[in-house]
Design an enzyme around this catalytic site. Structure first.
Site, PDB file in Angstrom:
ATOM      1  N   HIS A 125      -6.737  39.899  44.163  1.00 46.52           N
ATOM      2  CA  HIS A 125      -7.404  38.596  44.211  1.00 46.52           C
ATOM      3  C   HIS A 125      -6.380  37.570  44.680  1.00 46.52           C
ATOM      4  O   HIS A 125      -5.177  37.732  44.473  1.00 46.52           O
ATOM      5  CB  HIS A 125      -7.894  38.271  42.793  1.00 46.52           C
ATOM      6  CG  HIS A 125      -8.768  37.068  42.682  1.00 46.52           C
ATOM      7  ND1 HIS A 125      -8.267  35.787  42.688  1.00 46.52           N
ATOM      8  CD2 HIS A 125     -10.115  36.947  42.511  1.00 46.52           C
ATOM      9  CE1 HIS A 125      -9.270  34.930  42.532  1.00 46.52           C
ATOM     10  NE2 HIS A 125     -10.394  35.599  42.428  1.00 46.52           N
ATOM     11  N   ASP A 202      -3.080  42.367  36.090  1.00 46.98           N
ATOM     12  CA  ASP A 202      -4.229  41.455  36.066  1.00 46.98           C
ATOM     13  C   ASP A 202      -5.406  42.237  35.507  1.00 46.98           C
ATOM     14  O   ASP A 202      -5.959  43.119  36.167  1.00 46.98           O
ATOM     15  CB  ASP A 202      -4.504  40.972  37.495  1.00 46.98           C
ATOM     16  CG  ASP A 202      -5.803  40.187  37.636  1.00 46.98           C
ATOM     17  OD1 ASP A 202      -6.546  40.069  36.636  1.00 46.98           O
ATOM     18  OD2 ASP A 202      -6.085  39.721  38.754  1.00 46.98           O
ATOM     19  N   GLN A 205     -10.766  41.940  35.356  1.00 46.66           N
ATOM     20  CA  GLN A 205     -11.963  42.752  35.560  1.00 46.66           C
ATOM     21  C   GLN A 205     -11.925  44.047  34.759  1.00 46.66           C
ATOM     22  O   GLN A 205     -12.782  44.914  34.948  1.00 46.66           O
ATOM     23  CB  GLN A 205     -12.123  43.059  37.056  1.00 46.66           C
ATOM     24  CG  GLN A 205     -12.298  41.854  37.935  1.00 46.66           C
ATOM     25  CD  GLN A 205     -13.626  41.146  37.749  1.00 46.66           C
ATOM     26  OE1 GLN A 205     -14.579  41.703  37.220  1.00 46.66           O
ATOM     27  NE2 GLN A 205     -13.703  39.892  38.175  1.00 46.66           N
ATOM     28  N   LYS A 228     -14.870  35.967  31.451  1.00 44.60           N
ATOM     29  CA  LYS A 228     -15.315  37.279  31.926  1.00 44.60           C
ATOM     30  C   LYS A 228     -15.490  38.264  30.774  1.00 44.60           C
ATOM     31  O   LYS A 228     -15.920  39.396  30.964  1.00 44.60           O
ATOM     32  CB  LYS A 228     -14.321  37.826  32.950  1.00 44.60           C
ATOM     33  CG  LYS A 228     -14.230  36.960  34.223  1.00 44.60           C
ATOM     34  CD  LYS A 228     -13.305  37.563  35.245  1.00 44.60           C
ATOM     35  CE  LYS A 228     -12.981  36.604  36.374  1.00 44.60           C
ATOM     36  NZ  LYS A 228     -14.120  36.267  37.224  1.00 44.60           N
ATOM     37  N   CYS A 366     -12.636  36.016  47.033  1.00 50.12           N
ATOM     38  CA  CYS A 366     -11.227  35.636  46.911  1.00 50.12           C
ATOM     39  C   CYS A 366     -10.308  36.817  47.211  1.00 50.12           C
ATOM     40  O   CYS A 366      -9.252  36.971  46.586  1.00 50.12           O
ATOM     41  CB  CYS A 366     -10.914  35.048  45.532  1.00 50.12           C
ATOM     42  SG  CYS A 366     -11.749  33.488  45.224  1.00 50.12           S
TER      43      CYS A 366
END
Length: 408
Positions: A125, A202, A205, A228, A366
């Protein structure tokens, strides 16, 4: 419906799922962008503002003490959820982007010099690209990239050679937001650590789909966003190993991150407050803790199983639509299906689905370098949560077919 979850009861916990869009029942398949909030989260935030709204820390009055207790209890909840060694290894942030910027700025100021490099993956991202570019440009360092293939799988055979003496940190996404690929983060961490290189993951997700244990992963830094994970927007967390957080200089100056201040010198506060300057998002932290409590009440293992069943069903049903092609076909995937219909623009598909009450995301998500590599303008992306149903997948399939008939 999946047999592993009581979806009828779960869906009643999310008020927005009763919404009508253009007179049709909402089918919300944009969970990769943000998840919807259960009533318990809404109530927790509402209760904070109605009953004990106050600034935290140092307050001697009752409301401040109540707010402080709830805020620090939220930190404890997050620490338990991701299995940290110490509660003070959890730093509250505005979200994933804020957490990455914090590490990039602090780590870069402390450790980067001309000729050094930061290693990222080809499917990051923008928020895990741009902060590293900014600090590398400032320090005379460079950004290197682990390549991927056209199926959206990292080419891990290239990793060993890329992990040379110039690399000071590896920053990689756990799950790709644009392709759904689940990356082999354990292998990446192990190879980096074998050469003494720290790793940032990261997990924006991943945290809502996959059980995460930071000690089992042995990751040095990990970031994620509350919104999220069925929590509020504007709140997130950075996990950092105590030894690393103690090495890094503070990110911002102000209240709460200090022990003493004189015009001659400031002594910084201990962890975690060294990285939490100013008035924090108390309601956000409390709402995030409520979201984690809700998720844990269902069980992340059960959620993962149900979502995988839904994902496999969706892949099977969507693959029967003539002219539809999947973008990203990793055998290890989670939460996301990106697709294109023939040569039509994804925005057109997304708009026609919206008119049928079906919410998907369109664009480059993104992830412009991913789209450039695949030579496409973007994708339509359906992203799933545990409250989605097989019936909603059927409605998506029917909706795409109807859109296709109008686009052909």
């Amino acid at each position: 419906m999946s047999g592993t979850l009581n979806l009828e009861a779960i869906r009643k916990d999310f008020p927005i799922l009763n919404t009508k869009v253009y007179g049709k029942q909402l089918v919300y398949l944009d969970n990769g962008a943000t998840t919807q909030k259960p009533q318990s989260v809404i109530d927790a935030v509402d209760r904070y503002y109605q009953q004990y709204n106050s600034n935290v820390h140092r307050g001697v009055h009752l409301l401040s003490q109540q707010a402080t207790e709830a805020y620090e209890a939220a930190r404890k909840t997050i620490a338990s959820f991701i299995h940290t060694k110490h509660e003070h290894e959890v730093i509250f942030t505005k979200g994933t982007t804020d957490g990455i910027n914090l590490v990039a700025s602090c780590f870069g100021r402390a450790f980067l010099k001309p000729g050094d490099s930061i290693l990222i993956s080809a499917m990051e991202h923008h928020s895990n690209i741009v902060p590293w570019q900014m600090i590398c440009e400032e320090k005379g360092a460079t950004v290197k990239v682990i390549p991927m293939d056209t199926k959206g799988v990292l080419q891990m055979d290239a990793l060993s050679a890329l992990l040379d003496d110039s690399v000071k940190l590896v920053a990689c996404t756990y799950v790709s937001n644009s392709l759904g690929t689940v990356n082999p983060v354990r292998d990446i961490i192990a190879q980096a650590h074998a050469k003494g290189i720290p790793v940032l993951i990261d997990a924006a997700q991943a945290i809502q789909h996959i059980p995460v244990d930071v000690q089992e992963l042995d990751v040095d830094f990990m970031v994620f966003s509350g919104h999220k994970l069925y929590g509020p927007t504007g709140i997130g967390a950075l996990y950092g190993k105590e030894e690393w957080l103690n090495k890094l200089p503070p990110y911002q100056g102000g209240g709460d991150m200090i022990k003493t201040v004189t015009f001659a010198k400031t002594v910084y506060n201990e962890l975690p407050y060294k990285f939490e300057a100013g008035t924090p998002d108390m309601s956000g932290a409390i709402g995030l803790a409520a979201a984690i409590d809700y998720v844990q009440g269902i069980g992340l293992a059960a959620i993962q199983q149900a979502e995988q069943e839904l994902l496999q069903y969706a892949l099977k049903q969507l693959s029967q639509i003539e002219g539809l092609r999947f973008i990203g076909e990793s055998p290890e995937r989670s939460g996301v299906i990106s697709f294109l219909y023939k040569n039509t623009h994804p925005f057109d598909v997304g708009e026609l689905l919206d008119k049928q009450g079906i919410a998907v995301r369109t664009g480059h998500h993104c992830c412009q370098p991913v789209m450039d590599f695949l030579e496409i303008p973007g994708t339509a992306r359906a992203s799933f949560a545990f409250y989605n149903t097989f019936e909603e997948v059927d409605m998506l399939v029917a909706g795409i077919k109807k859109a296709a008939a109008m686009l052909d």
